[in-house]
Design a protein around this motif. Sequence first.
Motif, short mmCIF file in Angstrom:
data_model
loop_
_atom_site.label_atom_id
_atom_site.label_comp_id
_atom_site.label_asym_id
_atom_site.label_seq_id
_atom_site.Cartn_x
_atom_site.Cartn_y
_atom_site.Cartn_z
N ASP A 1 0.93 -1.24 0.03
CA ASP A 1 -0.06 -0.05 0.03
C ASP A 1 0.92 1.14 0.14
O ASP A 1 0.26 2.49 0.05
N ARG A 2 2.40 1.17 -0.11
CA ARG A 2 3.24 2.29 -0.11
C ARG A 2 3.29 3.03 -1.63
O ARG A 2 3.09 2.25 -2.58
N PRO A 3 3.24 4.04 -1.64
CA PRO A 3 3.41 4.91 -2.86
C PRO A 3 4.70 4.53 -3.68
O PRO A 3 4.51 4.80 -5.23
N GLY A 4 5.66 4.27 -3.26
CA GLY A 4 6.80 4.03 -3.82
C GLY A 4 7.52 2.91 -3.55
O GLY A 4 7.54 1.99 -2.61
N LEU A 5 8.51 2.42 -4.65
CA LEU A 5 9.25 1.22 -4.44
C LEU A 5 10.79 1.54 -5.09
O LEU A 5 10.93 1.75 -5.96
N GLN A 6 11.70 1.40 -3.71
CA GLN A 6 12.84 1.60 -4.20
C GLN A 6 13.59 0.34 -4.71
O GLN A 6 13.57 -0.77 -4.02
N VAL A 7 14.19 0.50 -5.92
CA VAL A 7 14.85 -0.66 -6.18
C VAL A 7 16.56 -0.29 -6.12
O VAL A 7 16.89 0.53 -6.75
N TYR A 8 17.29 -1.35 -5.44
CA TYR A 8 18.71 -1.20 -5.33
C TYR A 8 19.47 -2.28 -5.85
O TYR A 8 19.28 -3.39 -5.34
N THR A 9 20.25 -2.10 -6.79
CA THR A 9 20.79 -3.34 -7.28
C THR A 9 22.07 -3.98 -6.46
O THR A 9 22.87 -4.77 -6.85
N GLY A 10 22.51 -3.38 -5.34
CA GLY A 10 23.36 -3.81 -4.44
C GLY A 10 24.79 -3.76 -4.97
O GLY A 10 25.87 -4.27 -4.39
N ASP A 11 25.15 -2.56 -5.51
CA ASP A 11 26.32 -2.03 -6.06
C ASP A 11 27.31 -1.93 -4.98
O ASP A 11 28.67 -1.97 -5.19
N ALA A 12 27.05 -1.42 -3.72
CA ALA A 12 27.75 -1.12 -2.78
C ALA A 12 28.05 -2.48 -1.63
O ALA A 12 28.74 -2.07 -0.58
N LEU A 13 27.38 -3.40 -1.75
CA LEU A 13 27.46 -4.53 -0.90
C LEU A 13 28.97 -5.01 -1.07
O LEU A 13 29.65 -4.91 -2.02
N PRO A 14 29.49 -5.61 0.03
CA PRO A 14 30.71 -6.09 0.21
C PRO A 14 31.19 -7.04 -1.10
O PRO A 14 32.20 -7.11 -1.43
N ALA A 15 30.10 -8.03 -1.23
CA ALA A 15 30.32 -8.63 -2.74
C ALA A 15 29.30 -8.06 -3.60
O ALA A 15 28.05 -8.40 -3.67
N PRO A 16 29.75 -6.92 -4.52
CA PRO A 16 28.55 -6.15 -5.15
C PRO A 16 27.66 -7.09 -6.15
O PRO A 16 28.00 -8.01 -6.66
N ARG A 17 26.46 -6.78 -6.13
CA ARG A 17 25.39 -7.15 -6.80
C ARG A 17 25.14 -8.85 -6.61
O ARG A 17 24.88 -9.37 -7.53
N THR A 18 25.29 -9.03 -5.30
CA THR A 18 24.96 -10.31 -4.88
C THR A 18 23.31 -10.55 -4.44
O THR A 18 22.95 -11.65 -4.20
N GLY A 19 22.78 -9.49 -4.43
CA GLY A 19 21.39 -9.35 -3.88
C GLY A 19 20.88 -8.04 -4.49
O GLY A 19 21.47 -7.10 -4.84
N LEU A 20 19.34 -8.07 -4.53
CA LEU A 20 18.79 -7.03 -5.03
C LEU A 20 17.60 -6.52 -4.01
O LEU A 20 16.89 -7.63 -3.59
N ALA A 21 17.49 -5.37 -3.63
CA ALA A 21 16.76 -4.89 -2.59
C ALA A 21 15.30 -4.37 -3.19
O ALA A 21 15.51 -3.41 -4.26
N LEU A 22 14.24 -4.82 -2.62
CA LEU A 22 13.00 -4.09 -3.23
C LEU A 22 12.53 -3.62 -1.73
O LEU A 22 12.06 -4.23 -0.88
N GLU A 23 12.26 -2.20 -1.93
CA GLU A 23 12.07 -1.55 -0.41
C GLU A 23 10.65 -0.57 -0.82
O GLU A 23 10.71 0.40 -1.50
N ALA A 24 9.52 -1.16 -0.24
CA ALA A 24 8.25 -0.38 -0.38
C ALA A 24 8.20 0.59 0.82
O ALA A 24 8.46 0.33 1.73
N GLN A 25 8.20 1.83 0.24
CA GLN A 25 8.18 3.01 0.99
C GLN A 25 7.66 4.38 0.60
O GLN A 25 7.22 4.33 -0.64
N ALA A 26 7.72 5.44 1.41
CA ALA A 26 7.44 6.82 0.90
C ALA A 26 8.54 7.20 -0.08
O ALA A 26 9.49 6.64 -0.01
N PHE A 27 8.17 8.26 -0.91
CA PHE A 27 9.17 8.74 -1.57
C PHE A 27 10.23 9.05 -0.79
O PHE A 27 10.06 9.76 0.17
N PRO A 28 11.65 9.13 -1.28
CA PRO A 28 12.71 9.60 -0.65
C PRO A 28 12.64 11.18 -0.56
O PRO A 28 12.24 11.76 -1.33
N ASP A 29 13.01 11.64 0.55
CA ASP A 29 12.97 13.30 0.86
C ASP A 29 11.67 13.80 0.79
O ASP A 29 11.44 14.88 0.63
N THR A 30 10.67 12.83 1.18
CA THR A 30 9.16 13.39 1.37
C THR A 30 9.19 14.59 2.19
O THR A 30 8.40 15.64 1.95
#
Length: 291
Positions: free
Chosen positions: A230-259
């Motif tokens: 029911d959140r208005p936004g979905l942040q998708v992050y390809t995990g480029d800053a993970l210790p092992a980059p791009r080993t996981g993909l984040a899906l974060e349901a949330q309000a818009f950033p800087d709302t």
Amino acid sequence: MLTYGARLQSLVVPDRDGRAGDVLLALPDLAAYESDETYTGATVGRFANRIAHGRFVLDGHEHRVPVNDRGHALHGGPGGFHQRVWSAEPVGGGVRLSLASPGGEMGFPAGLVATTTITVAGEEVAIEHGATADAPTVVSLTQHPYFALGGPVADQRLQVAASRYLPVDDGSIPLGDLAPVEGTGFDVRAETEVDGSTYDHCWVLDDPGAGPAARLSDPASGRVVELSTDRPGLQVYTGDALPAPRTGLALEAQAFPDTPNHPEWPTYGDSVLRPGETWSAVTRWRFTTDA
């Protein structure tokens, strides 16, 4: 679940051949979580994503949050909810975790009581966040999983029911416009291979609460997760800053950033919590397999 950061540490799901496997990135011990800067599996808050320059104005009063990401406050700033020990109690099919944050903590106004309830029923995991406050404040909680469905992130196929997204500057702060995805690399309205795309962006969901908002599938294992929210936004992050980059993909349901700095956005009011009100957010993950 871990009480440290109200984190999802393990979620075991079968592949197309019925073989069970963990679909979340996790860390090996508490020390690793204490030093983690990628929010692995955590409940983040008080305000998920970024607040520009760690500053916002509410009811004419300026508030400042310590910065921790290129001069901005990310996921509540340093020492946010991901680094707090929550209390836990069993509920039907899962667990409810709760945390009391005093007024002024991390610069946020009002004392806040936050809850994260995670339950499992059949193929579905439900994540319910809630909050109450004793004075006006801003709030946006989300869960921060890194999905690792089986094969490489580059081979995953992503679909998001969003015809607009939020363009950002070099500090990942929204420029203000809700821009169309058509003709851009952010048009994933049809299932699209992640490949070399680098995402740390928020999609503006077309119809929150009306059906699956996103679908992530893994051709290697056949695993599929459909996300509804029911959140208005979905942040998708390809995990480029993970210790092992791009080993996981984040899906974060949330309000818009800087709302908190965009009262002109139609979703602004949903991120302001006042005494006597209850803030809530519900996200569901449904796991299936492709043939």
